[in-house]
Write an enzyme that holds these catalytic residues in place. Structure first.
Site, PDB file in Angstrom:
ATOM      1  N   ALA C  11      28.377   8.519  16.656  1.00  0.00           N
ATOM      2  CA  ALA C  11      27.246   8.834  15.757  1.00  0.00           C
ATOM      3  C   ALA C  11      26.430  10.238  15.634  1.00  0.00           C
ATOM      4  O   ALA C  11      25.285  10.625  15.749  1.00  0.00           O
ATOM      5  CB  ALA C  11      26.022   7.906  16.346  1.00  0.00           C
ATOM      6  N   ALA C  12      27.638  11.136  15.639  1.00  0.00           N
ATOM      7  CA  ALA C  12      26.991  12.816  15.826  1.00  0.00           C
ATOM      8  C   ALA C  12      27.114  13.462  14.600  1.00  0.00           C
ATOM      9  O   ALA C  12      26.647  14.579  14.505  1.00  0.00           O
ATOM     10  CB  ALA C  12      27.925  13.263  16.990  1.00  0.00           C
ATOM     11  N   HIS C 365     -12.326 -13.376  -7.399  1.00  0.00           N
ATOM     12  CA  HIS C 365     -12.117 -12.188  -8.472  1.00  0.00           C
ATOM     13  C   HIS C 365     -12.610 -10.972  -7.924  1.00  0.00           C
ATOM     14  O   HIS C 365     -14.098 -10.634  -7.386  1.00  0.00           O
ATOM     15  CB  HIS C 365     -13.040 -12.748  -9.587  1.00  0.00           C
ATOM     16  CG  HIS C 365     -13.290 -14.207 -10.071  1.00  0.00           C
ATOM     17  ND1 HIS C 365     -12.229 -14.741 -11.187  1.00  0.00           N
ATOM     18  CD2 HIS C 365     -13.908 -14.977  -9.382  1.00  0.00           C
ATOM     19  CE1 HIS C 365     -12.730 -15.849 -11.232  1.00  0.00           C
ATOM     20  NE2 HIS C 365     -13.608 -16.207 -10.216  1.00  0.00           N
ATOM     21  N   TYR C 368     -13.723  -6.822  -2.502  1.00  0.00           N
ATOM     22  CA  TYR C 368     -13.382  -6.207  -1.222  1.00  0.00           C
ATOM     23  C   TYR C 368     -13.979  -6.795  -0.068  1.00  0.00           C
ATOM     24  O   TYR C 368     -15.027  -6.722  -0.029  1.00  0.00           O
ATOM     25  CB  TYR C 368     -13.542  -4.874  -1.471  1.00  0.00           C
ATOM     26  CG  TYR C 368     -13.175  -4.147  -0.094  1.00  0.00           C
ATOM     27  CD1 TYR C 368     -12.016  -4.310   0.327  1.00  0.00           C
ATOM     28  CD2 TYR C 368     -14.075  -3.190   0.689  1.00  0.00           C
ATOM     29  CE1 TYR C 368     -11.479  -3.421   1.444  1.00  0.00           C
ATOM     30  CE2 TYR C 368     -13.633  -2.637   1.829  1.00  0.00           C
ATOM     31  CZ  TYR C 368     -12.487  -2.865   2.274  1.00  0.00           C
ATOM     32  OH  TYR C 368     -12.046  -2.408   3.480  1.00  0.00           O
TER      33      TYR C 368
END
Lengths: 499, 499, 499
Positions: C11-12, C365, C368
């Site tokens: 994995a180098a 509807h 927030y």
């Protein structure tokens, strides 16, 4: 390319098989109108070009002239009598030694194919040369078939071909180079004794072959010479072009989460390290910087993103300029003439139009910002609306640096909220707010103890009675049950105000 | 078709391999429940039909009866003993000279296949005829295999087949025509000595063949006879059906930007010159006029669009009627019982429900319009909400022609805003507004100079102290820093109001 | 697996062909970082593992250590001198009798392949064994080619291979088992006389073969051993993995409307009877119950849905927990730390964040809801905003059971609305509302008869004059036309208030 070559693009046909009553040549492929693929190819190759127009000719001329100014000339074919007839019409303008004739509906042809064809044409000292391709779908019978026999070579148009399409899978791509000399001698020999009663360029192949003149061919990949006579073929060609573009950007360090449904137009550029999510549309002159992320189902058109911008899912952005590290969306709608500053956050269900927003500003929820100039480090509360239309025209809102707009504000333009000012939640701001001032424009809250219960009881009583008061009653009757923020409440408040 | 033919549809199976504890026959393919493909096919061919039901029989009977009234009859197979057993159960109702037997899970079969099979059956004077297909994916082993030897022909059910699936790629499509005479004589000869311990219709093939009776076959394209025993097969079949529908509409002048993820139900119609974007869903009885544009990721269900309507991206529209030249979206949610007039614009983050809207009206931003009747040339300001629920039931809002509703209005129904009236931004409208009147229902703005600075200083001091007042303190203490539109402001306003 | 085996993951490498200046091993495939496919595979097989890292080694080590703690060890290759060099670096830690060497960029390898390879290795008493595959796309030349001759077997790296890729379609998958003995003897014999000037593990094959030692191979399906050197290959591998996952869930009773653009991460689980619409993204640790419906274009991340939940189209849900029979969306944005109760309805253009909502509550509807605790059977009116930010920090909103919040309310936190309380439409709620009380915080409506007409006339007069007053004039002049909810209205109201 050679200065001995001039180009004729055939673009007079009726697009009959599109069944849409408009010329197919104005349909876009990866954002570019079909006819411009041919005209731009020939311009890149420095081949002076004449386009033969007919059906919807004004529209086609307009498209070409907008792109090429007066560098492309036109001939008009008023009657639909076939490709040979179209070519004959241009006779007076034949100047160069060789004519490159190409259909206007073969948009994926490359420079390389034209160059190969010309080289082969010269090498073989050919009277006529053309491009053939192997059609991988023999059921598709719309192409002329190449018939090679001991007697020579000819092309049979699809409507006149009754042989085995599997055996004769080599098809005519509709791209020819013909010597002016041969053409001048034989263009008048074409006949229209065929299914369509048209004069075909393709018959020139048999004429040359029969006379023992050299006929040269090159073979091109079918995908590059796909002709477009139906919406299905248009769709197939656009698939090919899109795949090419996606492969191109993948090779330049762009990650695509699923490439099959991403739309990328020709002029788009994308910086390396960027990520393009599922279903993203990048249209028109859109430029994406490095290390940007565009999440699923977002569409950008004619928009510039600087480096490290994140566009969350389900955004629509058009004609905007967005600075580094800005974060937009999800569900943000950023519209024309908008400039969004660095590190600024535009959140969900927010629409921005014709506005300039500074750096490190936030407008995160359910807002409409139109015709506004907003400074840096401003906070726009949830539900804020710039009331930019005064019934006559659009008015401007100015919000200066470090201002803090409370939630659910209505900001009635023209108005200026000066630096470091604050506004209270739920305010209607109609007058300028001075620097450092606090503005508040809302009514004070009154609690009426036990009132909800009383109203609920009335409602339940009414329900039990199953009576339904007429509208008139509702308006007049103090006993009505439309109590929630409705008239009865006003009545109640009125009473309480009066006492 | 021939009056000598009657139909038996086998629909009693358990849908075991769906692993979903419900009958696969109620799953929809392009919007139509699977079982109705067979029943409607036979009805179109005028073949009187009996459906053998078993698993979830009431649901299947209900689906069929809703579509066909009492024109289809039923037999019940109470135990799962195989297709042969299911057929035997119908013995008493065999009336016609030939029986067409077809599985209920082969939805893509065409009229043409049935007609071909019957013609072949008659030509060959066959005892039994059936449809075979070449399976392009030999790894798919769920089909019975056709084995032809010198001794005759037979079908081996997939669970009993142990040969080479590549060699024996011809599979049984599950569609038979059998003479009543042969069937009556031999249905009792079927045995259940097989892997599943079931009686198979397919064994009748060997019986006929062994007895030297004529067995006829026709070959159909595999895509048309796909059987559906798993969700994977359901998905594959729906892909085939969708591609067919898209091809059909392409041929009629409809442009699709990317066809692979578009959903079109069977009853949908689309006018020529229209454009269908990426991922669009057109469901149920949706009718699209000519030259409409439906942009990416929008879904329409049971909706009518007249000509020249534009639906921008990310809209959801259901049970609505939209007149010519209207423009909807992006991000508009148009719901049931809505009628939108010609040239009217419904913009982003707008929900419309049970409302009628006139011509040339605009509601462009962040609004909820429910149970409203809105006239023509009305302007609905951004953030407007019809407060249609009074706690008991829905109330109506009426807004007449040429009215102008300012931004961020709360319109408390029942209420009427009469012609050419105006309302101020941020108003709560609880009373009718007369024609030509201006209504305003909001508090006046007060600016308190330097107050923001003062509050900010307090906040900074508090921050410096790193103290965090208890909630009780916040409520009582005048020195609190919850200053933005919060209580302290109210305190301040109160003071200013009192002085 | 055998205790005689230890694992080395390479994995180098530099991820050069990704052109993105970051290690490819940190790219995700179906939600899991690429390098973890190898490390988790070996851990499942109980093979002690060393990872050779180099390029961006700290990042890779961090990813692995987060998953495996200290169960994986590392060696560092500081210079890029090839796979042989990388392997040589680990020499000191070779302990077991056999070494499994595998590239870190071959994520789709299965346990079965490793087990087969080891069994073959033992059976053949091989010095070296490796996996080969038939490459279906010969134009893809990035794989080492297997060359078998009378003299033996060798692998030629793609950059050194100049033969016919069609003929030599067998490629090296980059998975080896090598005896420690052979490796110890010959690792130093590797040379770097090749196009890349690198030391290759693949040359060990020729060495073993030349020495007459046994070299064993197994063949695996190409899709399972795809190596990933470009974004195109990453995309192709992810397609394979996604198809596998979708097939897996289809077999378990999940219906997918169109599988090609659905994203499912590895840890996701889906209950039988559920439906997954077009373009749905199910990411991270998402758990879907039985009989749920997720409609088109919705994305869920780290979210739990209990049974019978419906997510309508275009929702984004992250880090949330949703109880049975809840209905969310369309266009709902449910964010972190949110818990939504049973049968609760969250509607369109609603954002919920860090909130707990009880059962049978509705917020349908344009709202927030942030930092709120909301009880059961509460009704949240359209357009309601919890003003949770006081300029300093987030404050809490509490709304108790059976409360009814009118439309367009601004609820200024910290605040509590007690049980069964009501608030009027358009109110700004800044103070607690007692149980059963009615709270109202809005101005009363005033109608000014004929005023709209008067203003309209002024406007028309102004239009006729085509004069455009300067802003200063607009502010001062009583004759201005900015009449809609703007200053002139305030002037008018002021006058009416004064008189």
């Amino acid at each position: 390319m050679s200065t001995k070559l001039q180009g004729i693009i055939l673009a007079a046909g009726k697009s009959t098989r599109f069944n849409a009553n408009k010329t197919k040549l104005a349909e876009r492929i990866c954002g570019q109108k079909m006819i411009l693929y041919s005209t731009k190819l020939l311009e890149e190759l420095n081949i002076p070009t004449t386009v033969v127009v007919g059906y919807q000719k004004n529209q086609i001329k307009k498209i070409i002239t907008k792109e090429h100014k007066n560098r492309v000339s036109f001939s008009t074919q008023d009657t639909q009598e076939g490709t040979g007839h179209a070519l004959a019409i241009t006779k007076d303008i034949w100047e160069k030694e060789h004519l490159l004739v190409i259909n206007g509906d073969v948009p994926l042809v490359t420079k390389d194919i034209i160059e190969q064809l010309y080289n082969k044409h010269k090498e073989n000292n050919a009277a006529l040369s053309f491009v053939i391709a192997h059609n991988p779908d023999p059921s598709n019978s719309s192409y002329g078939r190449i018939i090679k026999t001991d007697d020579g070579i000819k092309i049979v148009e699809s409507k006149d071909f009754h042989g085995d399409t599997h055996e004769h899978c080599c098809v005519n791509a509709g791209i020819y180079i013909i010597t002016k000399k041969f053409l001048t001698q034989h263009i008048q020999s074409l006949e229209n004794k065929n299914a369509n009663k048209e004069f075909y360029i393709t018959d020139l192949v048999k004429i040359a072959s029969d006379k023992g003149l050299s006929v040269a061919t090159i073979t091109a990949p079918f995908d590059y010479v796909r002709g477009i006579n139906t919406y299905q073929e248009l769709w197939a060609a656009e698939q090919v072009k899109r795949s090419e573009l996606i492969k191109y950007w993948m090779e330049r360090g762009v990650r695509f989460s699923v490439a099959q449904n991403v739309h990328i137009d020709l002029p788009v550029s994308i910086g390396s390290g960027s990520y393009i999510g599922c279903g993203v549309h990048l249209l028109g002159n859109t430029t994406i910087g490095k290390n940007c992320k565009i999440h699923e189902f977002s569409s950008l058109q004619n928009t510039t993103l600087k480096n490290d911008v994140t566009i969350y899912a389900h955004c629509i952005i058009k004609d905007a300029h967005i600075e580094t590290h800005a974060q937009i969306g999800p569900y943000a709608h950023v519209r024309e003439e908008t400039h969004i500053g660095s590190h600024t956050i535009i959140g969900n269900f927010v629409e921005v139009k014709k506005s300039t927003i500074g750096d490190h500003t936030k407008a995160k929820h359910l807002s409409y910002l139109g015709d506004a100039t907003i400074g840096s480090q401003v906070n726009i509360g949830a539900g804020t609306i710039t009331c930019n239309h005064d019934g006559l025209k659009k008015q401007k809102t100015i919000i200066e640096d470090h201002a803090y707009i409370g939630s659910n504000n209505s900001i009635v333009a023209p108005v200026t909220i000066h630096k470091e000012a604050y506004t209270g939640a739920g305010s209607v701001i109609t007058k300028d707010v001075p620097e450092n001032a606090l503005a508040i424009g809302r009514a004070r809250q009154i609690n009426k103890g036990g009132y909800a219960k009383k109203l609920r009881n009335r409602k339940e009583t009414t329900d039990a009675k199953k009576t339904k008061p007429a509208k008139k009653d509702v308006e007049k009757n103090d006993d009505k049950f439309a109590f929630l923020g409705a008239r009865v409440i006003d009545q109640d408040i009125k009473s309480s105000e009066e006492t």
